[in-house]
Enzyme design. Structure first.
Site, PDB file in Angstrom:
ATOM      1  N   ARG A 133     -24.294  50.011 -21.589  1.00 53.91           N
ATOM      2  CA  ARG A 133     -25.760  50.423 -21.024  1.00 53.91           C
ATOM      3  C   ARG A 133     -26.659  50.743 -22.373  1.00 53.91           C
ATOM      4  NH1 ARG A 133     -23.797  54.572 -16.475  1.00 53.91           N
ATOM      5  NH2 ARG A 133     -23.067  52.746 -14.884  1.00 53.91           N
ATOM      6  N   ARG A 146     -32.046  53.655 -19.853  1.00 54.24           N
ATOM      7  CA  ARG A 146     -32.949  54.580 -19.614  1.00 54.24           C
ATOM      8  C   ARG A 146     -33.117  55.905 -20.624  1.00 54.24           C
ATOM      9  NH1 ARG A 146     -31.092  56.256 -13.863  1.00 54.24           N
ATOM     10  NH2 ARG A 146     -28.994  55.423 -14.684  1.00 54.24           N
ATOM     11  N   ARG A 157     -40.353  50.529 -18.368  1.00 56.74           N
ATOM     12  CA  ARG A 157     -40.132  50.850 -17.109  1.00 56.74           C
ATOM     13  C   ARG A 157     -41.092  51.338 -16.035  1.00 56.74           C
ATOM     14  NH1 ARG A 157     -38.901  50.780 -12.307  1.00 56.74           N
ATOM     15  NH2 ARG A 157     -36.753  51.416 -11.379  1.00 56.74           N
ATOM     16  N   ASP A 214     -27.860  43.094 -15.010  1.00 52.48           N
ATOM     17  CA  ASP A 214     -27.290  43.907 -14.112  1.00 52.48           C
ATOM     18  C   ASP A 214     -26.251  43.325 -13.415  1.00 52.48           C
ATOM     19  OD1 ASP A 214     -26.966  45.531 -11.227  1.00 52.48           O
ATOM     20  OD2 ASP A 214     -27.848  46.946 -12.571  1.00 52.48           O
ATOM     21  N   TYR A 227     -19.646  46.959  -3.697  1.00 50.67           N
ATOM     22  CA  TYR A 227     -21.167  47.075  -3.530  1.00 50.67           C
ATOM     23  C   TYR A 227     -21.667  46.386  -2.381  1.00 50.67           C
ATOM     24  CZ  TYR A 227     -22.385  49.650  -8.061  1.00 50.67           C
ATOM     25  OH  TYR A 227     -22.493  50.745  -8.631  1.00 50.67           O
TER      26      TYR A 227
END
Length: 379
Positions: free
Chosen positions: A43, A47, A56, A94, A170
């Site tokens: 990652r 963020r 974003r 992703d 998922y």
């Protein structure tokens, strides 16, 4: 394992990429001796960076993934910020783009959510039967090619996908889960239908990974984030065969299409039982990624000929500089285990970096890895 028809790259790999200036991670993945450990973090583009948060604020998450210019920009952000400290870039995307390619809707709010998960095997009929990865995921390929040029050879570029078991989970759970009750119910109640769905996911992952190398990816990582939620026996029955098939078939396809035989990294988080470690070591990957819950010596004993990647607890980045330095020093000592110069170890976290980390503390992590993994340093 039912294979899909062989997918062929539709455009040849570009030959005009800038020459690579830093091949440290590639040499390490081949288990060569190196002057220090290469370092990057999962990652890495995300963020915790204020520049990412600014972008974003103007764009939806999957809009960034699906817009090659934006995905390229986000991938390059940490390379610019930590130039000279980080040894690889990883394309911004992703793992859930694969379920999207299969026809499922995925929202990010901010965690991933599937408005219409698969409740019973009858729902498999809602999925696309034949997935054209160039049509459905070509935006990732374009982002990779753009990024290879944007990197100007500073560091190699990693492509990736999610592992079939994690994607399967998922798609059935409809998002994250603490128990994976729905996904596990499928395994135990509908074992054959579960394996058939896993096979379909495998075939798309294979095409997707080969396409990423064709686009310019120089390493590939498979993320099995929920591997540790299965017992060793269930991991061996349901999760491991798809991982093995991916490694074997991707290598075969790369050779067939005269594409680079790039290193393959497997991160099977939590699959730390001795039998599972031995099995993943034999699954056909060059590098095994480790979470922070396993001692490097135990991993090295299970996989003596493999390169390893990891495994600082991501939460240590919140502990201040002394805690970070102490953790890195001990991590370097454990992975080197008397080996000097360093050999077959890629420094990383034991999972992805979390959003609240101060970017300057990550910089300190990188600096400490450079300091304590250098071959002239005695630990």
């Amino acid at each position: 394992m039912v294979e899909s028809p062989d997918w062929s790259p539709r455009e040849p790999l570009g030959k005009d990429f800038p020459p690579l200036k830093n091949d440290l991670i590639l040499r390490t993945a081949r288990a060569e001796e190196t002057e220090r450990a290469p370092v990057w973090v999962m990652r890495q583009a995300g963020r915790y960076l204020p520049e990412f948060r600014a972008l974003r604020a103007q764009h939806e998450f999957f809009e960034i993934c699906q817009t090659p210019a934006l995905a390229c920009e986000v991938t390059l952000q940490p390379i610019r910020r930590y130039s000279g400290l980080v040894d690889a870039a990883i394309i911004f995307s992703d793992i859930l783009v694969v379920p999207q390619a299969m026809g499922m809707e995925v929202l990010m709010n901010p965690a991933p959510t599937f408005p219409a998960p698969l409740d019973t095997p009858a729902d498999i009929g809602r999925l696309r039967e034949n997935v054209d990865v160039q049509k459905e995921l070509g935006y990732v390929f374009e982002a990779i090619t753009r990024t290879r040029h944007g990197l100007r050879g500073e560091v190699p570029l990693i492509g990736f996908c999610g592992a079939p078991w994690t994607l399967f989970s998922y798609m059935i759970e409809g998002g994250g889960s603490k128990t994976l009750q729905k996904a596990k119910t499928w395994l135990f109640k509908y074992p054959q239908e579960s394996k058939a769905l896993l096979d379909r996911i495998v075939n798309i992952c294979i095409d997707f990974l080969v396409g990423q190398v064709n686009a310019g990816a120089q390493l590939l990582q498979v993320f099995d984030s929920w591997a540790g939620e299965l017992s060793p026996d269930d991991f061996a029955e349901f999760a491991l065969p798809p991982l093995q098939h991916i490694a074997t078939t991707v290598r075969g396809r790369l050779a067939k299409h005269h594409l680079p035989n790039v290193p393959l990294i497997l991160f099977a988080k939590g699959a730390n039982a001795p039998g599972s470690l031995t099995a993943t070591a034999a699954a056909g990957y060059d590098v095994l990624g480790l979470d922070w819950c396993i001692a490097p010596a135990d991993a090295r004993a299970a996989a003596p000929k493999k390169a390893l990647q990891g495994n600082l607890d991501p939460s240590r980045l919140y502990g201040g500089r002394d805690a970070i330095e102490d953790g890195v020093r001990r991590m370097c000592a454990a992975f080197r285990a008397g080996s000097n110069p360093p050999r077959a170890w890629i420094a990383n976290l034991g999972h992805g970096i979390t959003p609240g980390v101060d970017p300057d503390d990550l910089k300190w992590f990188f600096e400490c890895v450079h300091k304590y993994s250098a071959k002239e340093v005695v630990l």
